[in-house]
Motif scaffolding. Sequence first.
Motif, PDB file in Angstrom:
ATOM      1  N   HIS A 202       5.328  -7.716 -11.709  1.00 17.32           N
ATOM      2  CA  HIS A 202       4.090  -7.112 -11.193  1.00 17.32           C
ATOM      3  C   HIS A 202       4.290  -6.607  -9.762  1.00 17.32           C
ATOM      4  N   ILE A 203       4.953  -7.397  -8.939  1.00 12.95           N
ATOM      5  CA  ILE A 203       5.207  -6.987  -7.554  1.00 12.95           C
ATOM      6  C   ILE A 203       6.077  -5.737  -7.522  1.00 12.95           C
ATOM      7  N   ARG A 204       7.079  -5.690  -8.390  1.00 14.27           N
ATOM      8  CA  ARG A 204       7.946  -4.514  -8.441  1.00 14.27           C
ATOM      9  C   ARG A 204       7.144  -3.275  -8.847  1.00 14.27           C
ATOM     10  N   ASP A 205       6.261  -3.429  -9.837  1.00 14.52           N
ATOM     11  CA  ASP A 205       5.496  -2.287 -10.334  1.00 14.52           C
ATOM     12  C   ASP A 205       4.528  -1.738  -9.280  1.00 14.52           C
ATOM     13  N   ILE A 206       3.834  -2.625  -8.575  1.00 14.00           N
ATOM     14  CA  ILE A 206       2.857  -2.133  -7.598  1.00 14.00           C
ATOM     15  C   ILE A 206       3.518  -1.637  -6.327  1.00 14.00           C
ATOM     16  N   SER A 207       4.714  -2.131  -6.025  1.00  9.62           N
ATOM     17  CA  SER A 207       5.373  -1.747  -4.776  1.00  9.62           C
ATOM     18  C   SER A 207       5.881  -0.315  -4.799  1.00  9.62           C
ATOM     19  N   VAL A 208       6.046   0.264  -5.980  1.00 13.17           N
ATOM     20  CA  VAL A 208       6.551   1.642  -6.071  1.00 13.17           C
ATOM     21  C   VAL A 208       5.440   2.653  -6.284  1.00 13.17           C
ATOM     22  N   GLN A 209       4.197   2.198  -6.296  1.00 12.19           N
ATOM     23  CA  GLN A 209       3.093   3.122  -6.463  1.00 12.19           C
ATOM     24  C   GLN A 209       2.880   3.935  -5.186  1.00 12.19           C
ATOM     25  N   PRO A 210       2.443   5.183  -5.312  1.00  7.84           N
ATOM     26  CA  PRO A 210       2.209   6.006  -4.114  1.00  7.84           C
ATOM     27  C   PRO A 210       0.943   5.555  -3.372  1.00  7.84           C
ATOM     28  N   GLY A 211       0.885   5.918  -2.092  1.00  3.33           N
ATOM     29  CA  GLY A 211      -0.315   5.644  -1.311  1.00  3.33           C
ATOM     30  C   GLY A 211      -0.362   4.288  -0.652  1.00  3.33           C
ATOM     31  N   ILE A 212       0.698   3.494  -0.787  1.00  3.34           N
ATOM     32  CA  ILE A 212       0.721   2.169  -0.169  1.00  3.34           C
ATOM     33  C   ILE A 212       1.261   2.301   1.258  1.00  3.34           C
ATOM     34  N   LEU A 213       0.645   1.600   2.198  1.00  2.00           N
ATOM     35  CA  LEU A 213       1.149   1.598   3.558  1.00  2.00           C
ATOM     36  C   LEU A 213       2.600   1.108   3.580  1.00  2.00           C
ATOM     37  N   THR A 214       3.397   1.688   4.454  1.00  2.00           N
ATOM     38  CA  THR A 214       4.816   1.347   4.495  1.00  2.00           C
ATOM     39  C   THR A 214       5.033  -0.131   4.749  1.00  2.00           C
ATOM     40  N   ARG A 215       4.285  -0.712   5.688  1.00  2.00           N
ATOM     41  CA  ARG A 215       4.499  -2.135   5.989  1.00  2.00           C
ATOM     42  C   ARG A 215       4.114  -3.009   4.798  1.00  2.00           C
TER      43      ARG A 215
END
Length: 298
Positions: A202-215
């Motif tokens: 789940h962490i891997r899937d959400i971490s590659v989604q667009p629009g997430i702050l870099t930090r």
Amino acid sequence: AVVSTQSTGVTQCRKGAMNYPAMLKLWKGFYYSMWYSDKPLLQEALARDIADIMKSLPETQDSVSFLCGFCETIAREWICIDRLRLDKFHMFVKTMLRGTFEFCESHSWDAELTESVVAVLDEQIINSEKCPDSIAIFVADQLYEIHTDIPNVGFLTQLLKVYATLISKTPKKDLNRVLEGRLFGPVRSQSITIDGAVLVKHIRDISVQPGILTRNRMLLYRLGSDLSSLYDVDTAMVVDQEPNKSADDEVENQMDNSSPDDEMPEIVEGTPAPCKLSAVCEETPMASCQSSGRKLVL
């Protein structure tokens, strides 16, 4: 692809036989019953009696609707709770959360039922824009204690997935720091048992989604990489290059680089600091302050 549970909770709330608007009226009564209860033993007994209603309803969807009504009510009314009543409402939230675990356990942790419960907590409390962050943090602080008494690895993992989603979405550094240390710290130290493969995926899937702050993205990469090693999960969490910065990152950098003098008014010694909500207080009575739509963290 990540399947979002947003809006699923309210849909599940309205599938029960009980009328949901009537349920909200009922919860308003429960809320003020707790508000006017002034002795600790009576408060605890009242909280337990209300939480037990969830297990006594004939239909499971009525119970989910009951939980949804509680979450919506407590999120709406939280900003009006004064500091003298805060402890008993913390106790009330903790009792309802324990009752939710007991309710799921009484139905043998049915997969469809637990999914509905997690969706309600996700939409109404943890990832709700209308709910103060302090409630989500308080719920996170209680999870491991309640899980120790009423254990279920799958249910706990689903809740941790919801909090990982919160980490990906929030622009607040302090909130992410609290969640990383107090919620995911025990997971990293392996002092709590979870389904590591499910959480890492789940962490891997959400971490590659667009629009997430870099930090936030880098925090998720780091968290996912640590958990992959701890739980021996064969899931690559390596970043080939730093993701492109979004417009939100640019705004964030501007806020970080702004001068404190531009943000804070000058305060003369001996003069009380100006209240940012003075205009709201003048226009809105205390009894209906929740209608102002402002989100305050107590």
